[in-house]
Design a protein around this motif. Structure first.
Motif, PDB file in Angstrom:
ATOM      1  N   LYS A  66       0.829  -1.212   0.000  1.00  0.00           N
ATOM      2  CA  LYS A  66       0.000   0.000   0.000  1.00  0.00           C
ATOM      3  C   LYS A  66       0.856   1.251   0.000  1.00  0.00           C
ATOM      4  N   VAL A  67       1.955   1.231   0.790  1.00  0.00           N
ATOM      5  CA  VAL A  67       2.847   2.399   0.834  1.00  0.00           C
ATOM      6  C   VAL A  67       3.443   2.639  -0.556  1.00  0.00           C
ATOM      7  N   ALA A  68       3.893   1.547  -1.205  1.00  0.00           N
ATOM      8  CA  ALA A  68       4.482   1.670  -2.552  1.00  0.00           C
ATOM      9  C   ALA A  68       3.429   2.188  -3.539  1.00  0.00           C
ATOM     10  N   ASN A  69       2.179   1.745  -3.379  1.00  0.00           N
ATOM     11  CA  ASN A  69       1.081   2.192  -4.234  1.00  0.00           C
ATOM     12  C   ASN A  69       0.863   3.697  -4.065  1.00  0.00           C
ATOM     13  N   ILE A  70       0.891   4.166  -2.796  1.00  0.00           N
ATOM     14  CA  ILE A  70       0.716   5.603  -2.533  1.00  0.00           C
ATOM     15  C   ILE A  70       1.842   6.396  -3.200  1.00  0.00           C
ATOM     16  N   ILE A  71       3.075   5.896  -3.083  1.00  0.00           N
ATOM     17  CA  ILE A  71       4.223   6.592  -3.706  1.00  0.00           C
ATOM     18  C   ILE A  71       4.037   6.629  -5.232  1.00  0.00           C
ATOM     19  N   ALA A  72       3.583   5.497  -5.791  1.00  0.00           N
ATOM     20  CA  ALA A  72       3.348   5.444  -7.243  1.00  0.00           C
ATOM     21  C   ALA A  72       2.308   6.480  -7.650  1.00  0.00           C
TER      22      ALA A  72
END
Length: 606
Positions: A66-72
């Motif tokens: 989820k964190v990586a998704n937010i950064i993306a």
């Protein structure tokens, strides 16, 4: 309010949070980003939460994807890419590329791809952390898997590499050295049914194909076969255009040209031409241009050209011939350029002239005399120039009226047309005394040549005009031609040409001047004197860098000039004897012999 609460909680709870409360905050952020990405991203940046994300990007955490998704998501905004780099997010993201979880890999690939998009800092950080290497390894190991999850991951990883290396030669070279090209070609072959992945591969190829070093690697793969196979399946204009954008840079390589011909690309191109030639739809006009241009490019390779010529009996050659009388300027242009490319060896040229190609080209030129299309004029003249190179073709082309057809363009103010016109005439009169004399007595032509000899902005036109002036004299050996050139003010240009940086031009000038001195010295005397020919010859003979033939022809010319009283006085005043006597010991025997003869002549005259 929910967003502000979530951001506050995130800052406080990262140190001692439960997974559930963290998940809730992250879901809130993702929801907000889905509703208004830009505004939410601004708030995330201002809140200082980006720095917090770095500590959440751990393989152990259940929230990592989820964190990586937010950064993306935030990195879709240009203003967020540098802050992501500054917050130290790249090293932990690159580390996550080593994990096995597909969702984490997918979101991490997206995040890195978006941060790299048009961002020098993003690319540098990924390069520094070694991200590209891991992604290339992933693509290699996933390459043969055709399940939907693997294909989705491959699409994201290809996109990431594309954003990472776009318009950056250094990073493109790095990927090429990692051997990404054979992997991507294999990928294209296996996944050609998957539109999204195919598209990513094509854009990646388009990126890499501009580099010279890539073409050598592409040549060792079956890229030609794969692209042609893919091309045949396409119906949509945009998809074809995409493949064209890869084909054009690849087709600059001669090995790949031949591979494309063997893979059947030419048949595809001819089919496109046939379908689009009568259409005025924008897409069709664009396709016609791209296909015919690519066809001409394939003919620039010696092997591919000869294969398609097939002794002048090839169906492709015949189809291209039919383009010349077409009503489409684009096809006329491509047809004439194709003929110019076929006319790159004597055998082909002789065959084409014997089979009536000259008349077709002259008819085409006739259609473009008044307010004609400059590119078509240029292409048709290029073809005629090449066809005039073999000795046996010159007389045939002259008697077909090529010189007269070409002279209609004397009025042209377009340097590319002027340049080709001059080259064509120069090729035609080579060793053709009668034609050289006829043209050399044409006052309009000679006056135009003299005018173009001063075209300082166009070195090519200036050089060709000088060379044609000289050729008219050298091939006609006619007193009348010399008188026409003297009266038109051409002498000073021939004298200047003798100082050219090109030995071949110097030599042509000296031979023409020697003929003038031998045949019409009285007429040209004043102009030769004003142009300071004697001083120039002294300089050429004194200069150790002058080629042997230049020294030889300069001495021949000196011997001829002393038949004129004023020029003889100049020769005597300049101590030529000293310079010439030194040349008696020249390493070139012909120069040494001419030096002895010249010394005797000078001694007698003095």
């Amino acid at each position: 309010d929910n967003l502000s609460d979530a951001l506050k909680k995130l800052k406080i709870t990262t140190t001692d949070s439960t997974a559930d409360s963290l998940e809730g905050c992250l879901d809130c952020l993702l929801q907000a980003l889905a509703q208004n990405n830009m505004e939410t991203s601004e708030k995330i940046q201002k809140s200082g939460v980006l720095q917090v994300f770095a500590s959440l990007l751990t393989p152990q955490s259940s929230c990592t994807a989820k964190v990586a998704n937010i950064i993306a998501e935030v990195a879709r905004n240009e203003f967020m890419r540098n802050p992501c780099v500054d917050a130290g997010l790249i090293p932990p993201l690159v580390q996550l590329l080593n994990c096995k979880d597909q969702e984490v890999l997918l979101q991490t690939g997206r995040a890195l791809g978006n941060i790299c998009y048009d961002s020098h800092e993003g690319r540098n950080a990924v390069d520094h952390a070694g991200g590209a290497h891991i992604v290339v390894d992933h693509i290699r190991s996933l390459c043969s898997k055709t399940d939907p999850a693997s294909e989705k991951l491959l699409t994201v990883f290809c996109g990431m590499l594309m954003n990472y290396s776009n318009e950056n030669d250094t990073l493109q070279s790095q990927l090429i050295n990692m051997g990404v090209i054979p992997t991507l070609v294999k990928l294209l072959g296996i996944h050609c049914q998957n539109a999204a992945l195919t598209e990513m591969c094509l854009v990646a190829f388009g990126n890499l194909a501009e580099l010279e070093s890539s073409k050598e690697q592409f040549a060792y793969t079956n890229i030609a076969e794969e692209l042609v196979k893919l091309f045949k399946k396409q119906i949509e204009h945009d998809k074809k255009e995409m493949i064209f954008e890869v084909l054009a840079p690849l087709a600059e390589n001669d090995v790949i040209k031949l591979q494309l011909v063997e893979a059947g690309l030419v048949e595809c191109l001819l089919e496109i031409v046939q379908k689009t030639v009568d259409s005025d739809k924008e897409d069709d006009v664009a396709e016609l241009k791209t296909a015919s241009d690519l066809m001409v490019l394939l003919l620039l390779g010696d092997e591919s050209m000869q294969k398609l010529f097939e002794g002048g009996r090839g169906s492709v050659f015949q189809r291209v011939l039919s383009w010349i009388p077409s009503n489409s300027h684009q096809l006329q242009l491509a047809g004439a350029l194709a003929i110019a490319n076929f006319a790159r060896n004597d055998g082909n040229c002789i065959h084409m002239v014997d089979n009536g190609i000259v008349q077709k080209l002259m008819d085409l030129l006739d259609r473009h005399v008044e307010d004609g299309n400059v590119t078509v004029q240029h292409a048709a003249l290029s073809a005629l120039r090449n066809l005039a190179i073999p000795v046996v073709n010159k007389a045939k082309m002259l008697s077909a009226g090529v010189a007269e057809a070409v002279l209609k363009f004397l009025r042209s103010e377009m340097p590319p047309v002027q340049f080709k016109l001059l080259g064509t005439l120069r090729m035609l009169i080579d060793a053709q005394a009668e034609a050289a004399e006829q043209l050399g007595k044409n006052v309009k032509l000679v006056e135009r040549l003299v005018e173009w000899c001063e075209a300082k902005d166009h070195a090519g036109v200036m050089g060709e005009s000088n060379r044609l002036l000289s050729a008219l004299i050298r091939h006609s050996k006619s007193k009348e031609v010399i008188r026409t050139i003297v009266q038109s003010g051409g002498i000073k240009h021939l004298v200047t040409m003798a100082t050219s940086e090109h030995v071949i031009m110097q030599n042509e000038a000296l031979v023409a001047l020697a003929l003038i001195a031998a045949l019409e010295l009285g007429t040209a005397e004043k102009d030769l004197e004003n142009a300071q020919l004697v001083q120039i010859l002294h300089r050429l003979l004194s200069d150790d860098r002058s080629a042997p033939e230049i020294k030889y022809n300069s001495m021949v010319l000196i011997c001829a000039l002393i038949g004129s009283e004023p020029l003889q006085k100049e020769v005597q005043s300049m101590a030529f004897l000293d310079v010439v006597s030194k040349l008696r010991s020249h390493e070139n025997k012909t120069v040494a012999q001419q030096a002895s003869l010249t010394e005797q002549r000078l001694a007698v005259e003095s």
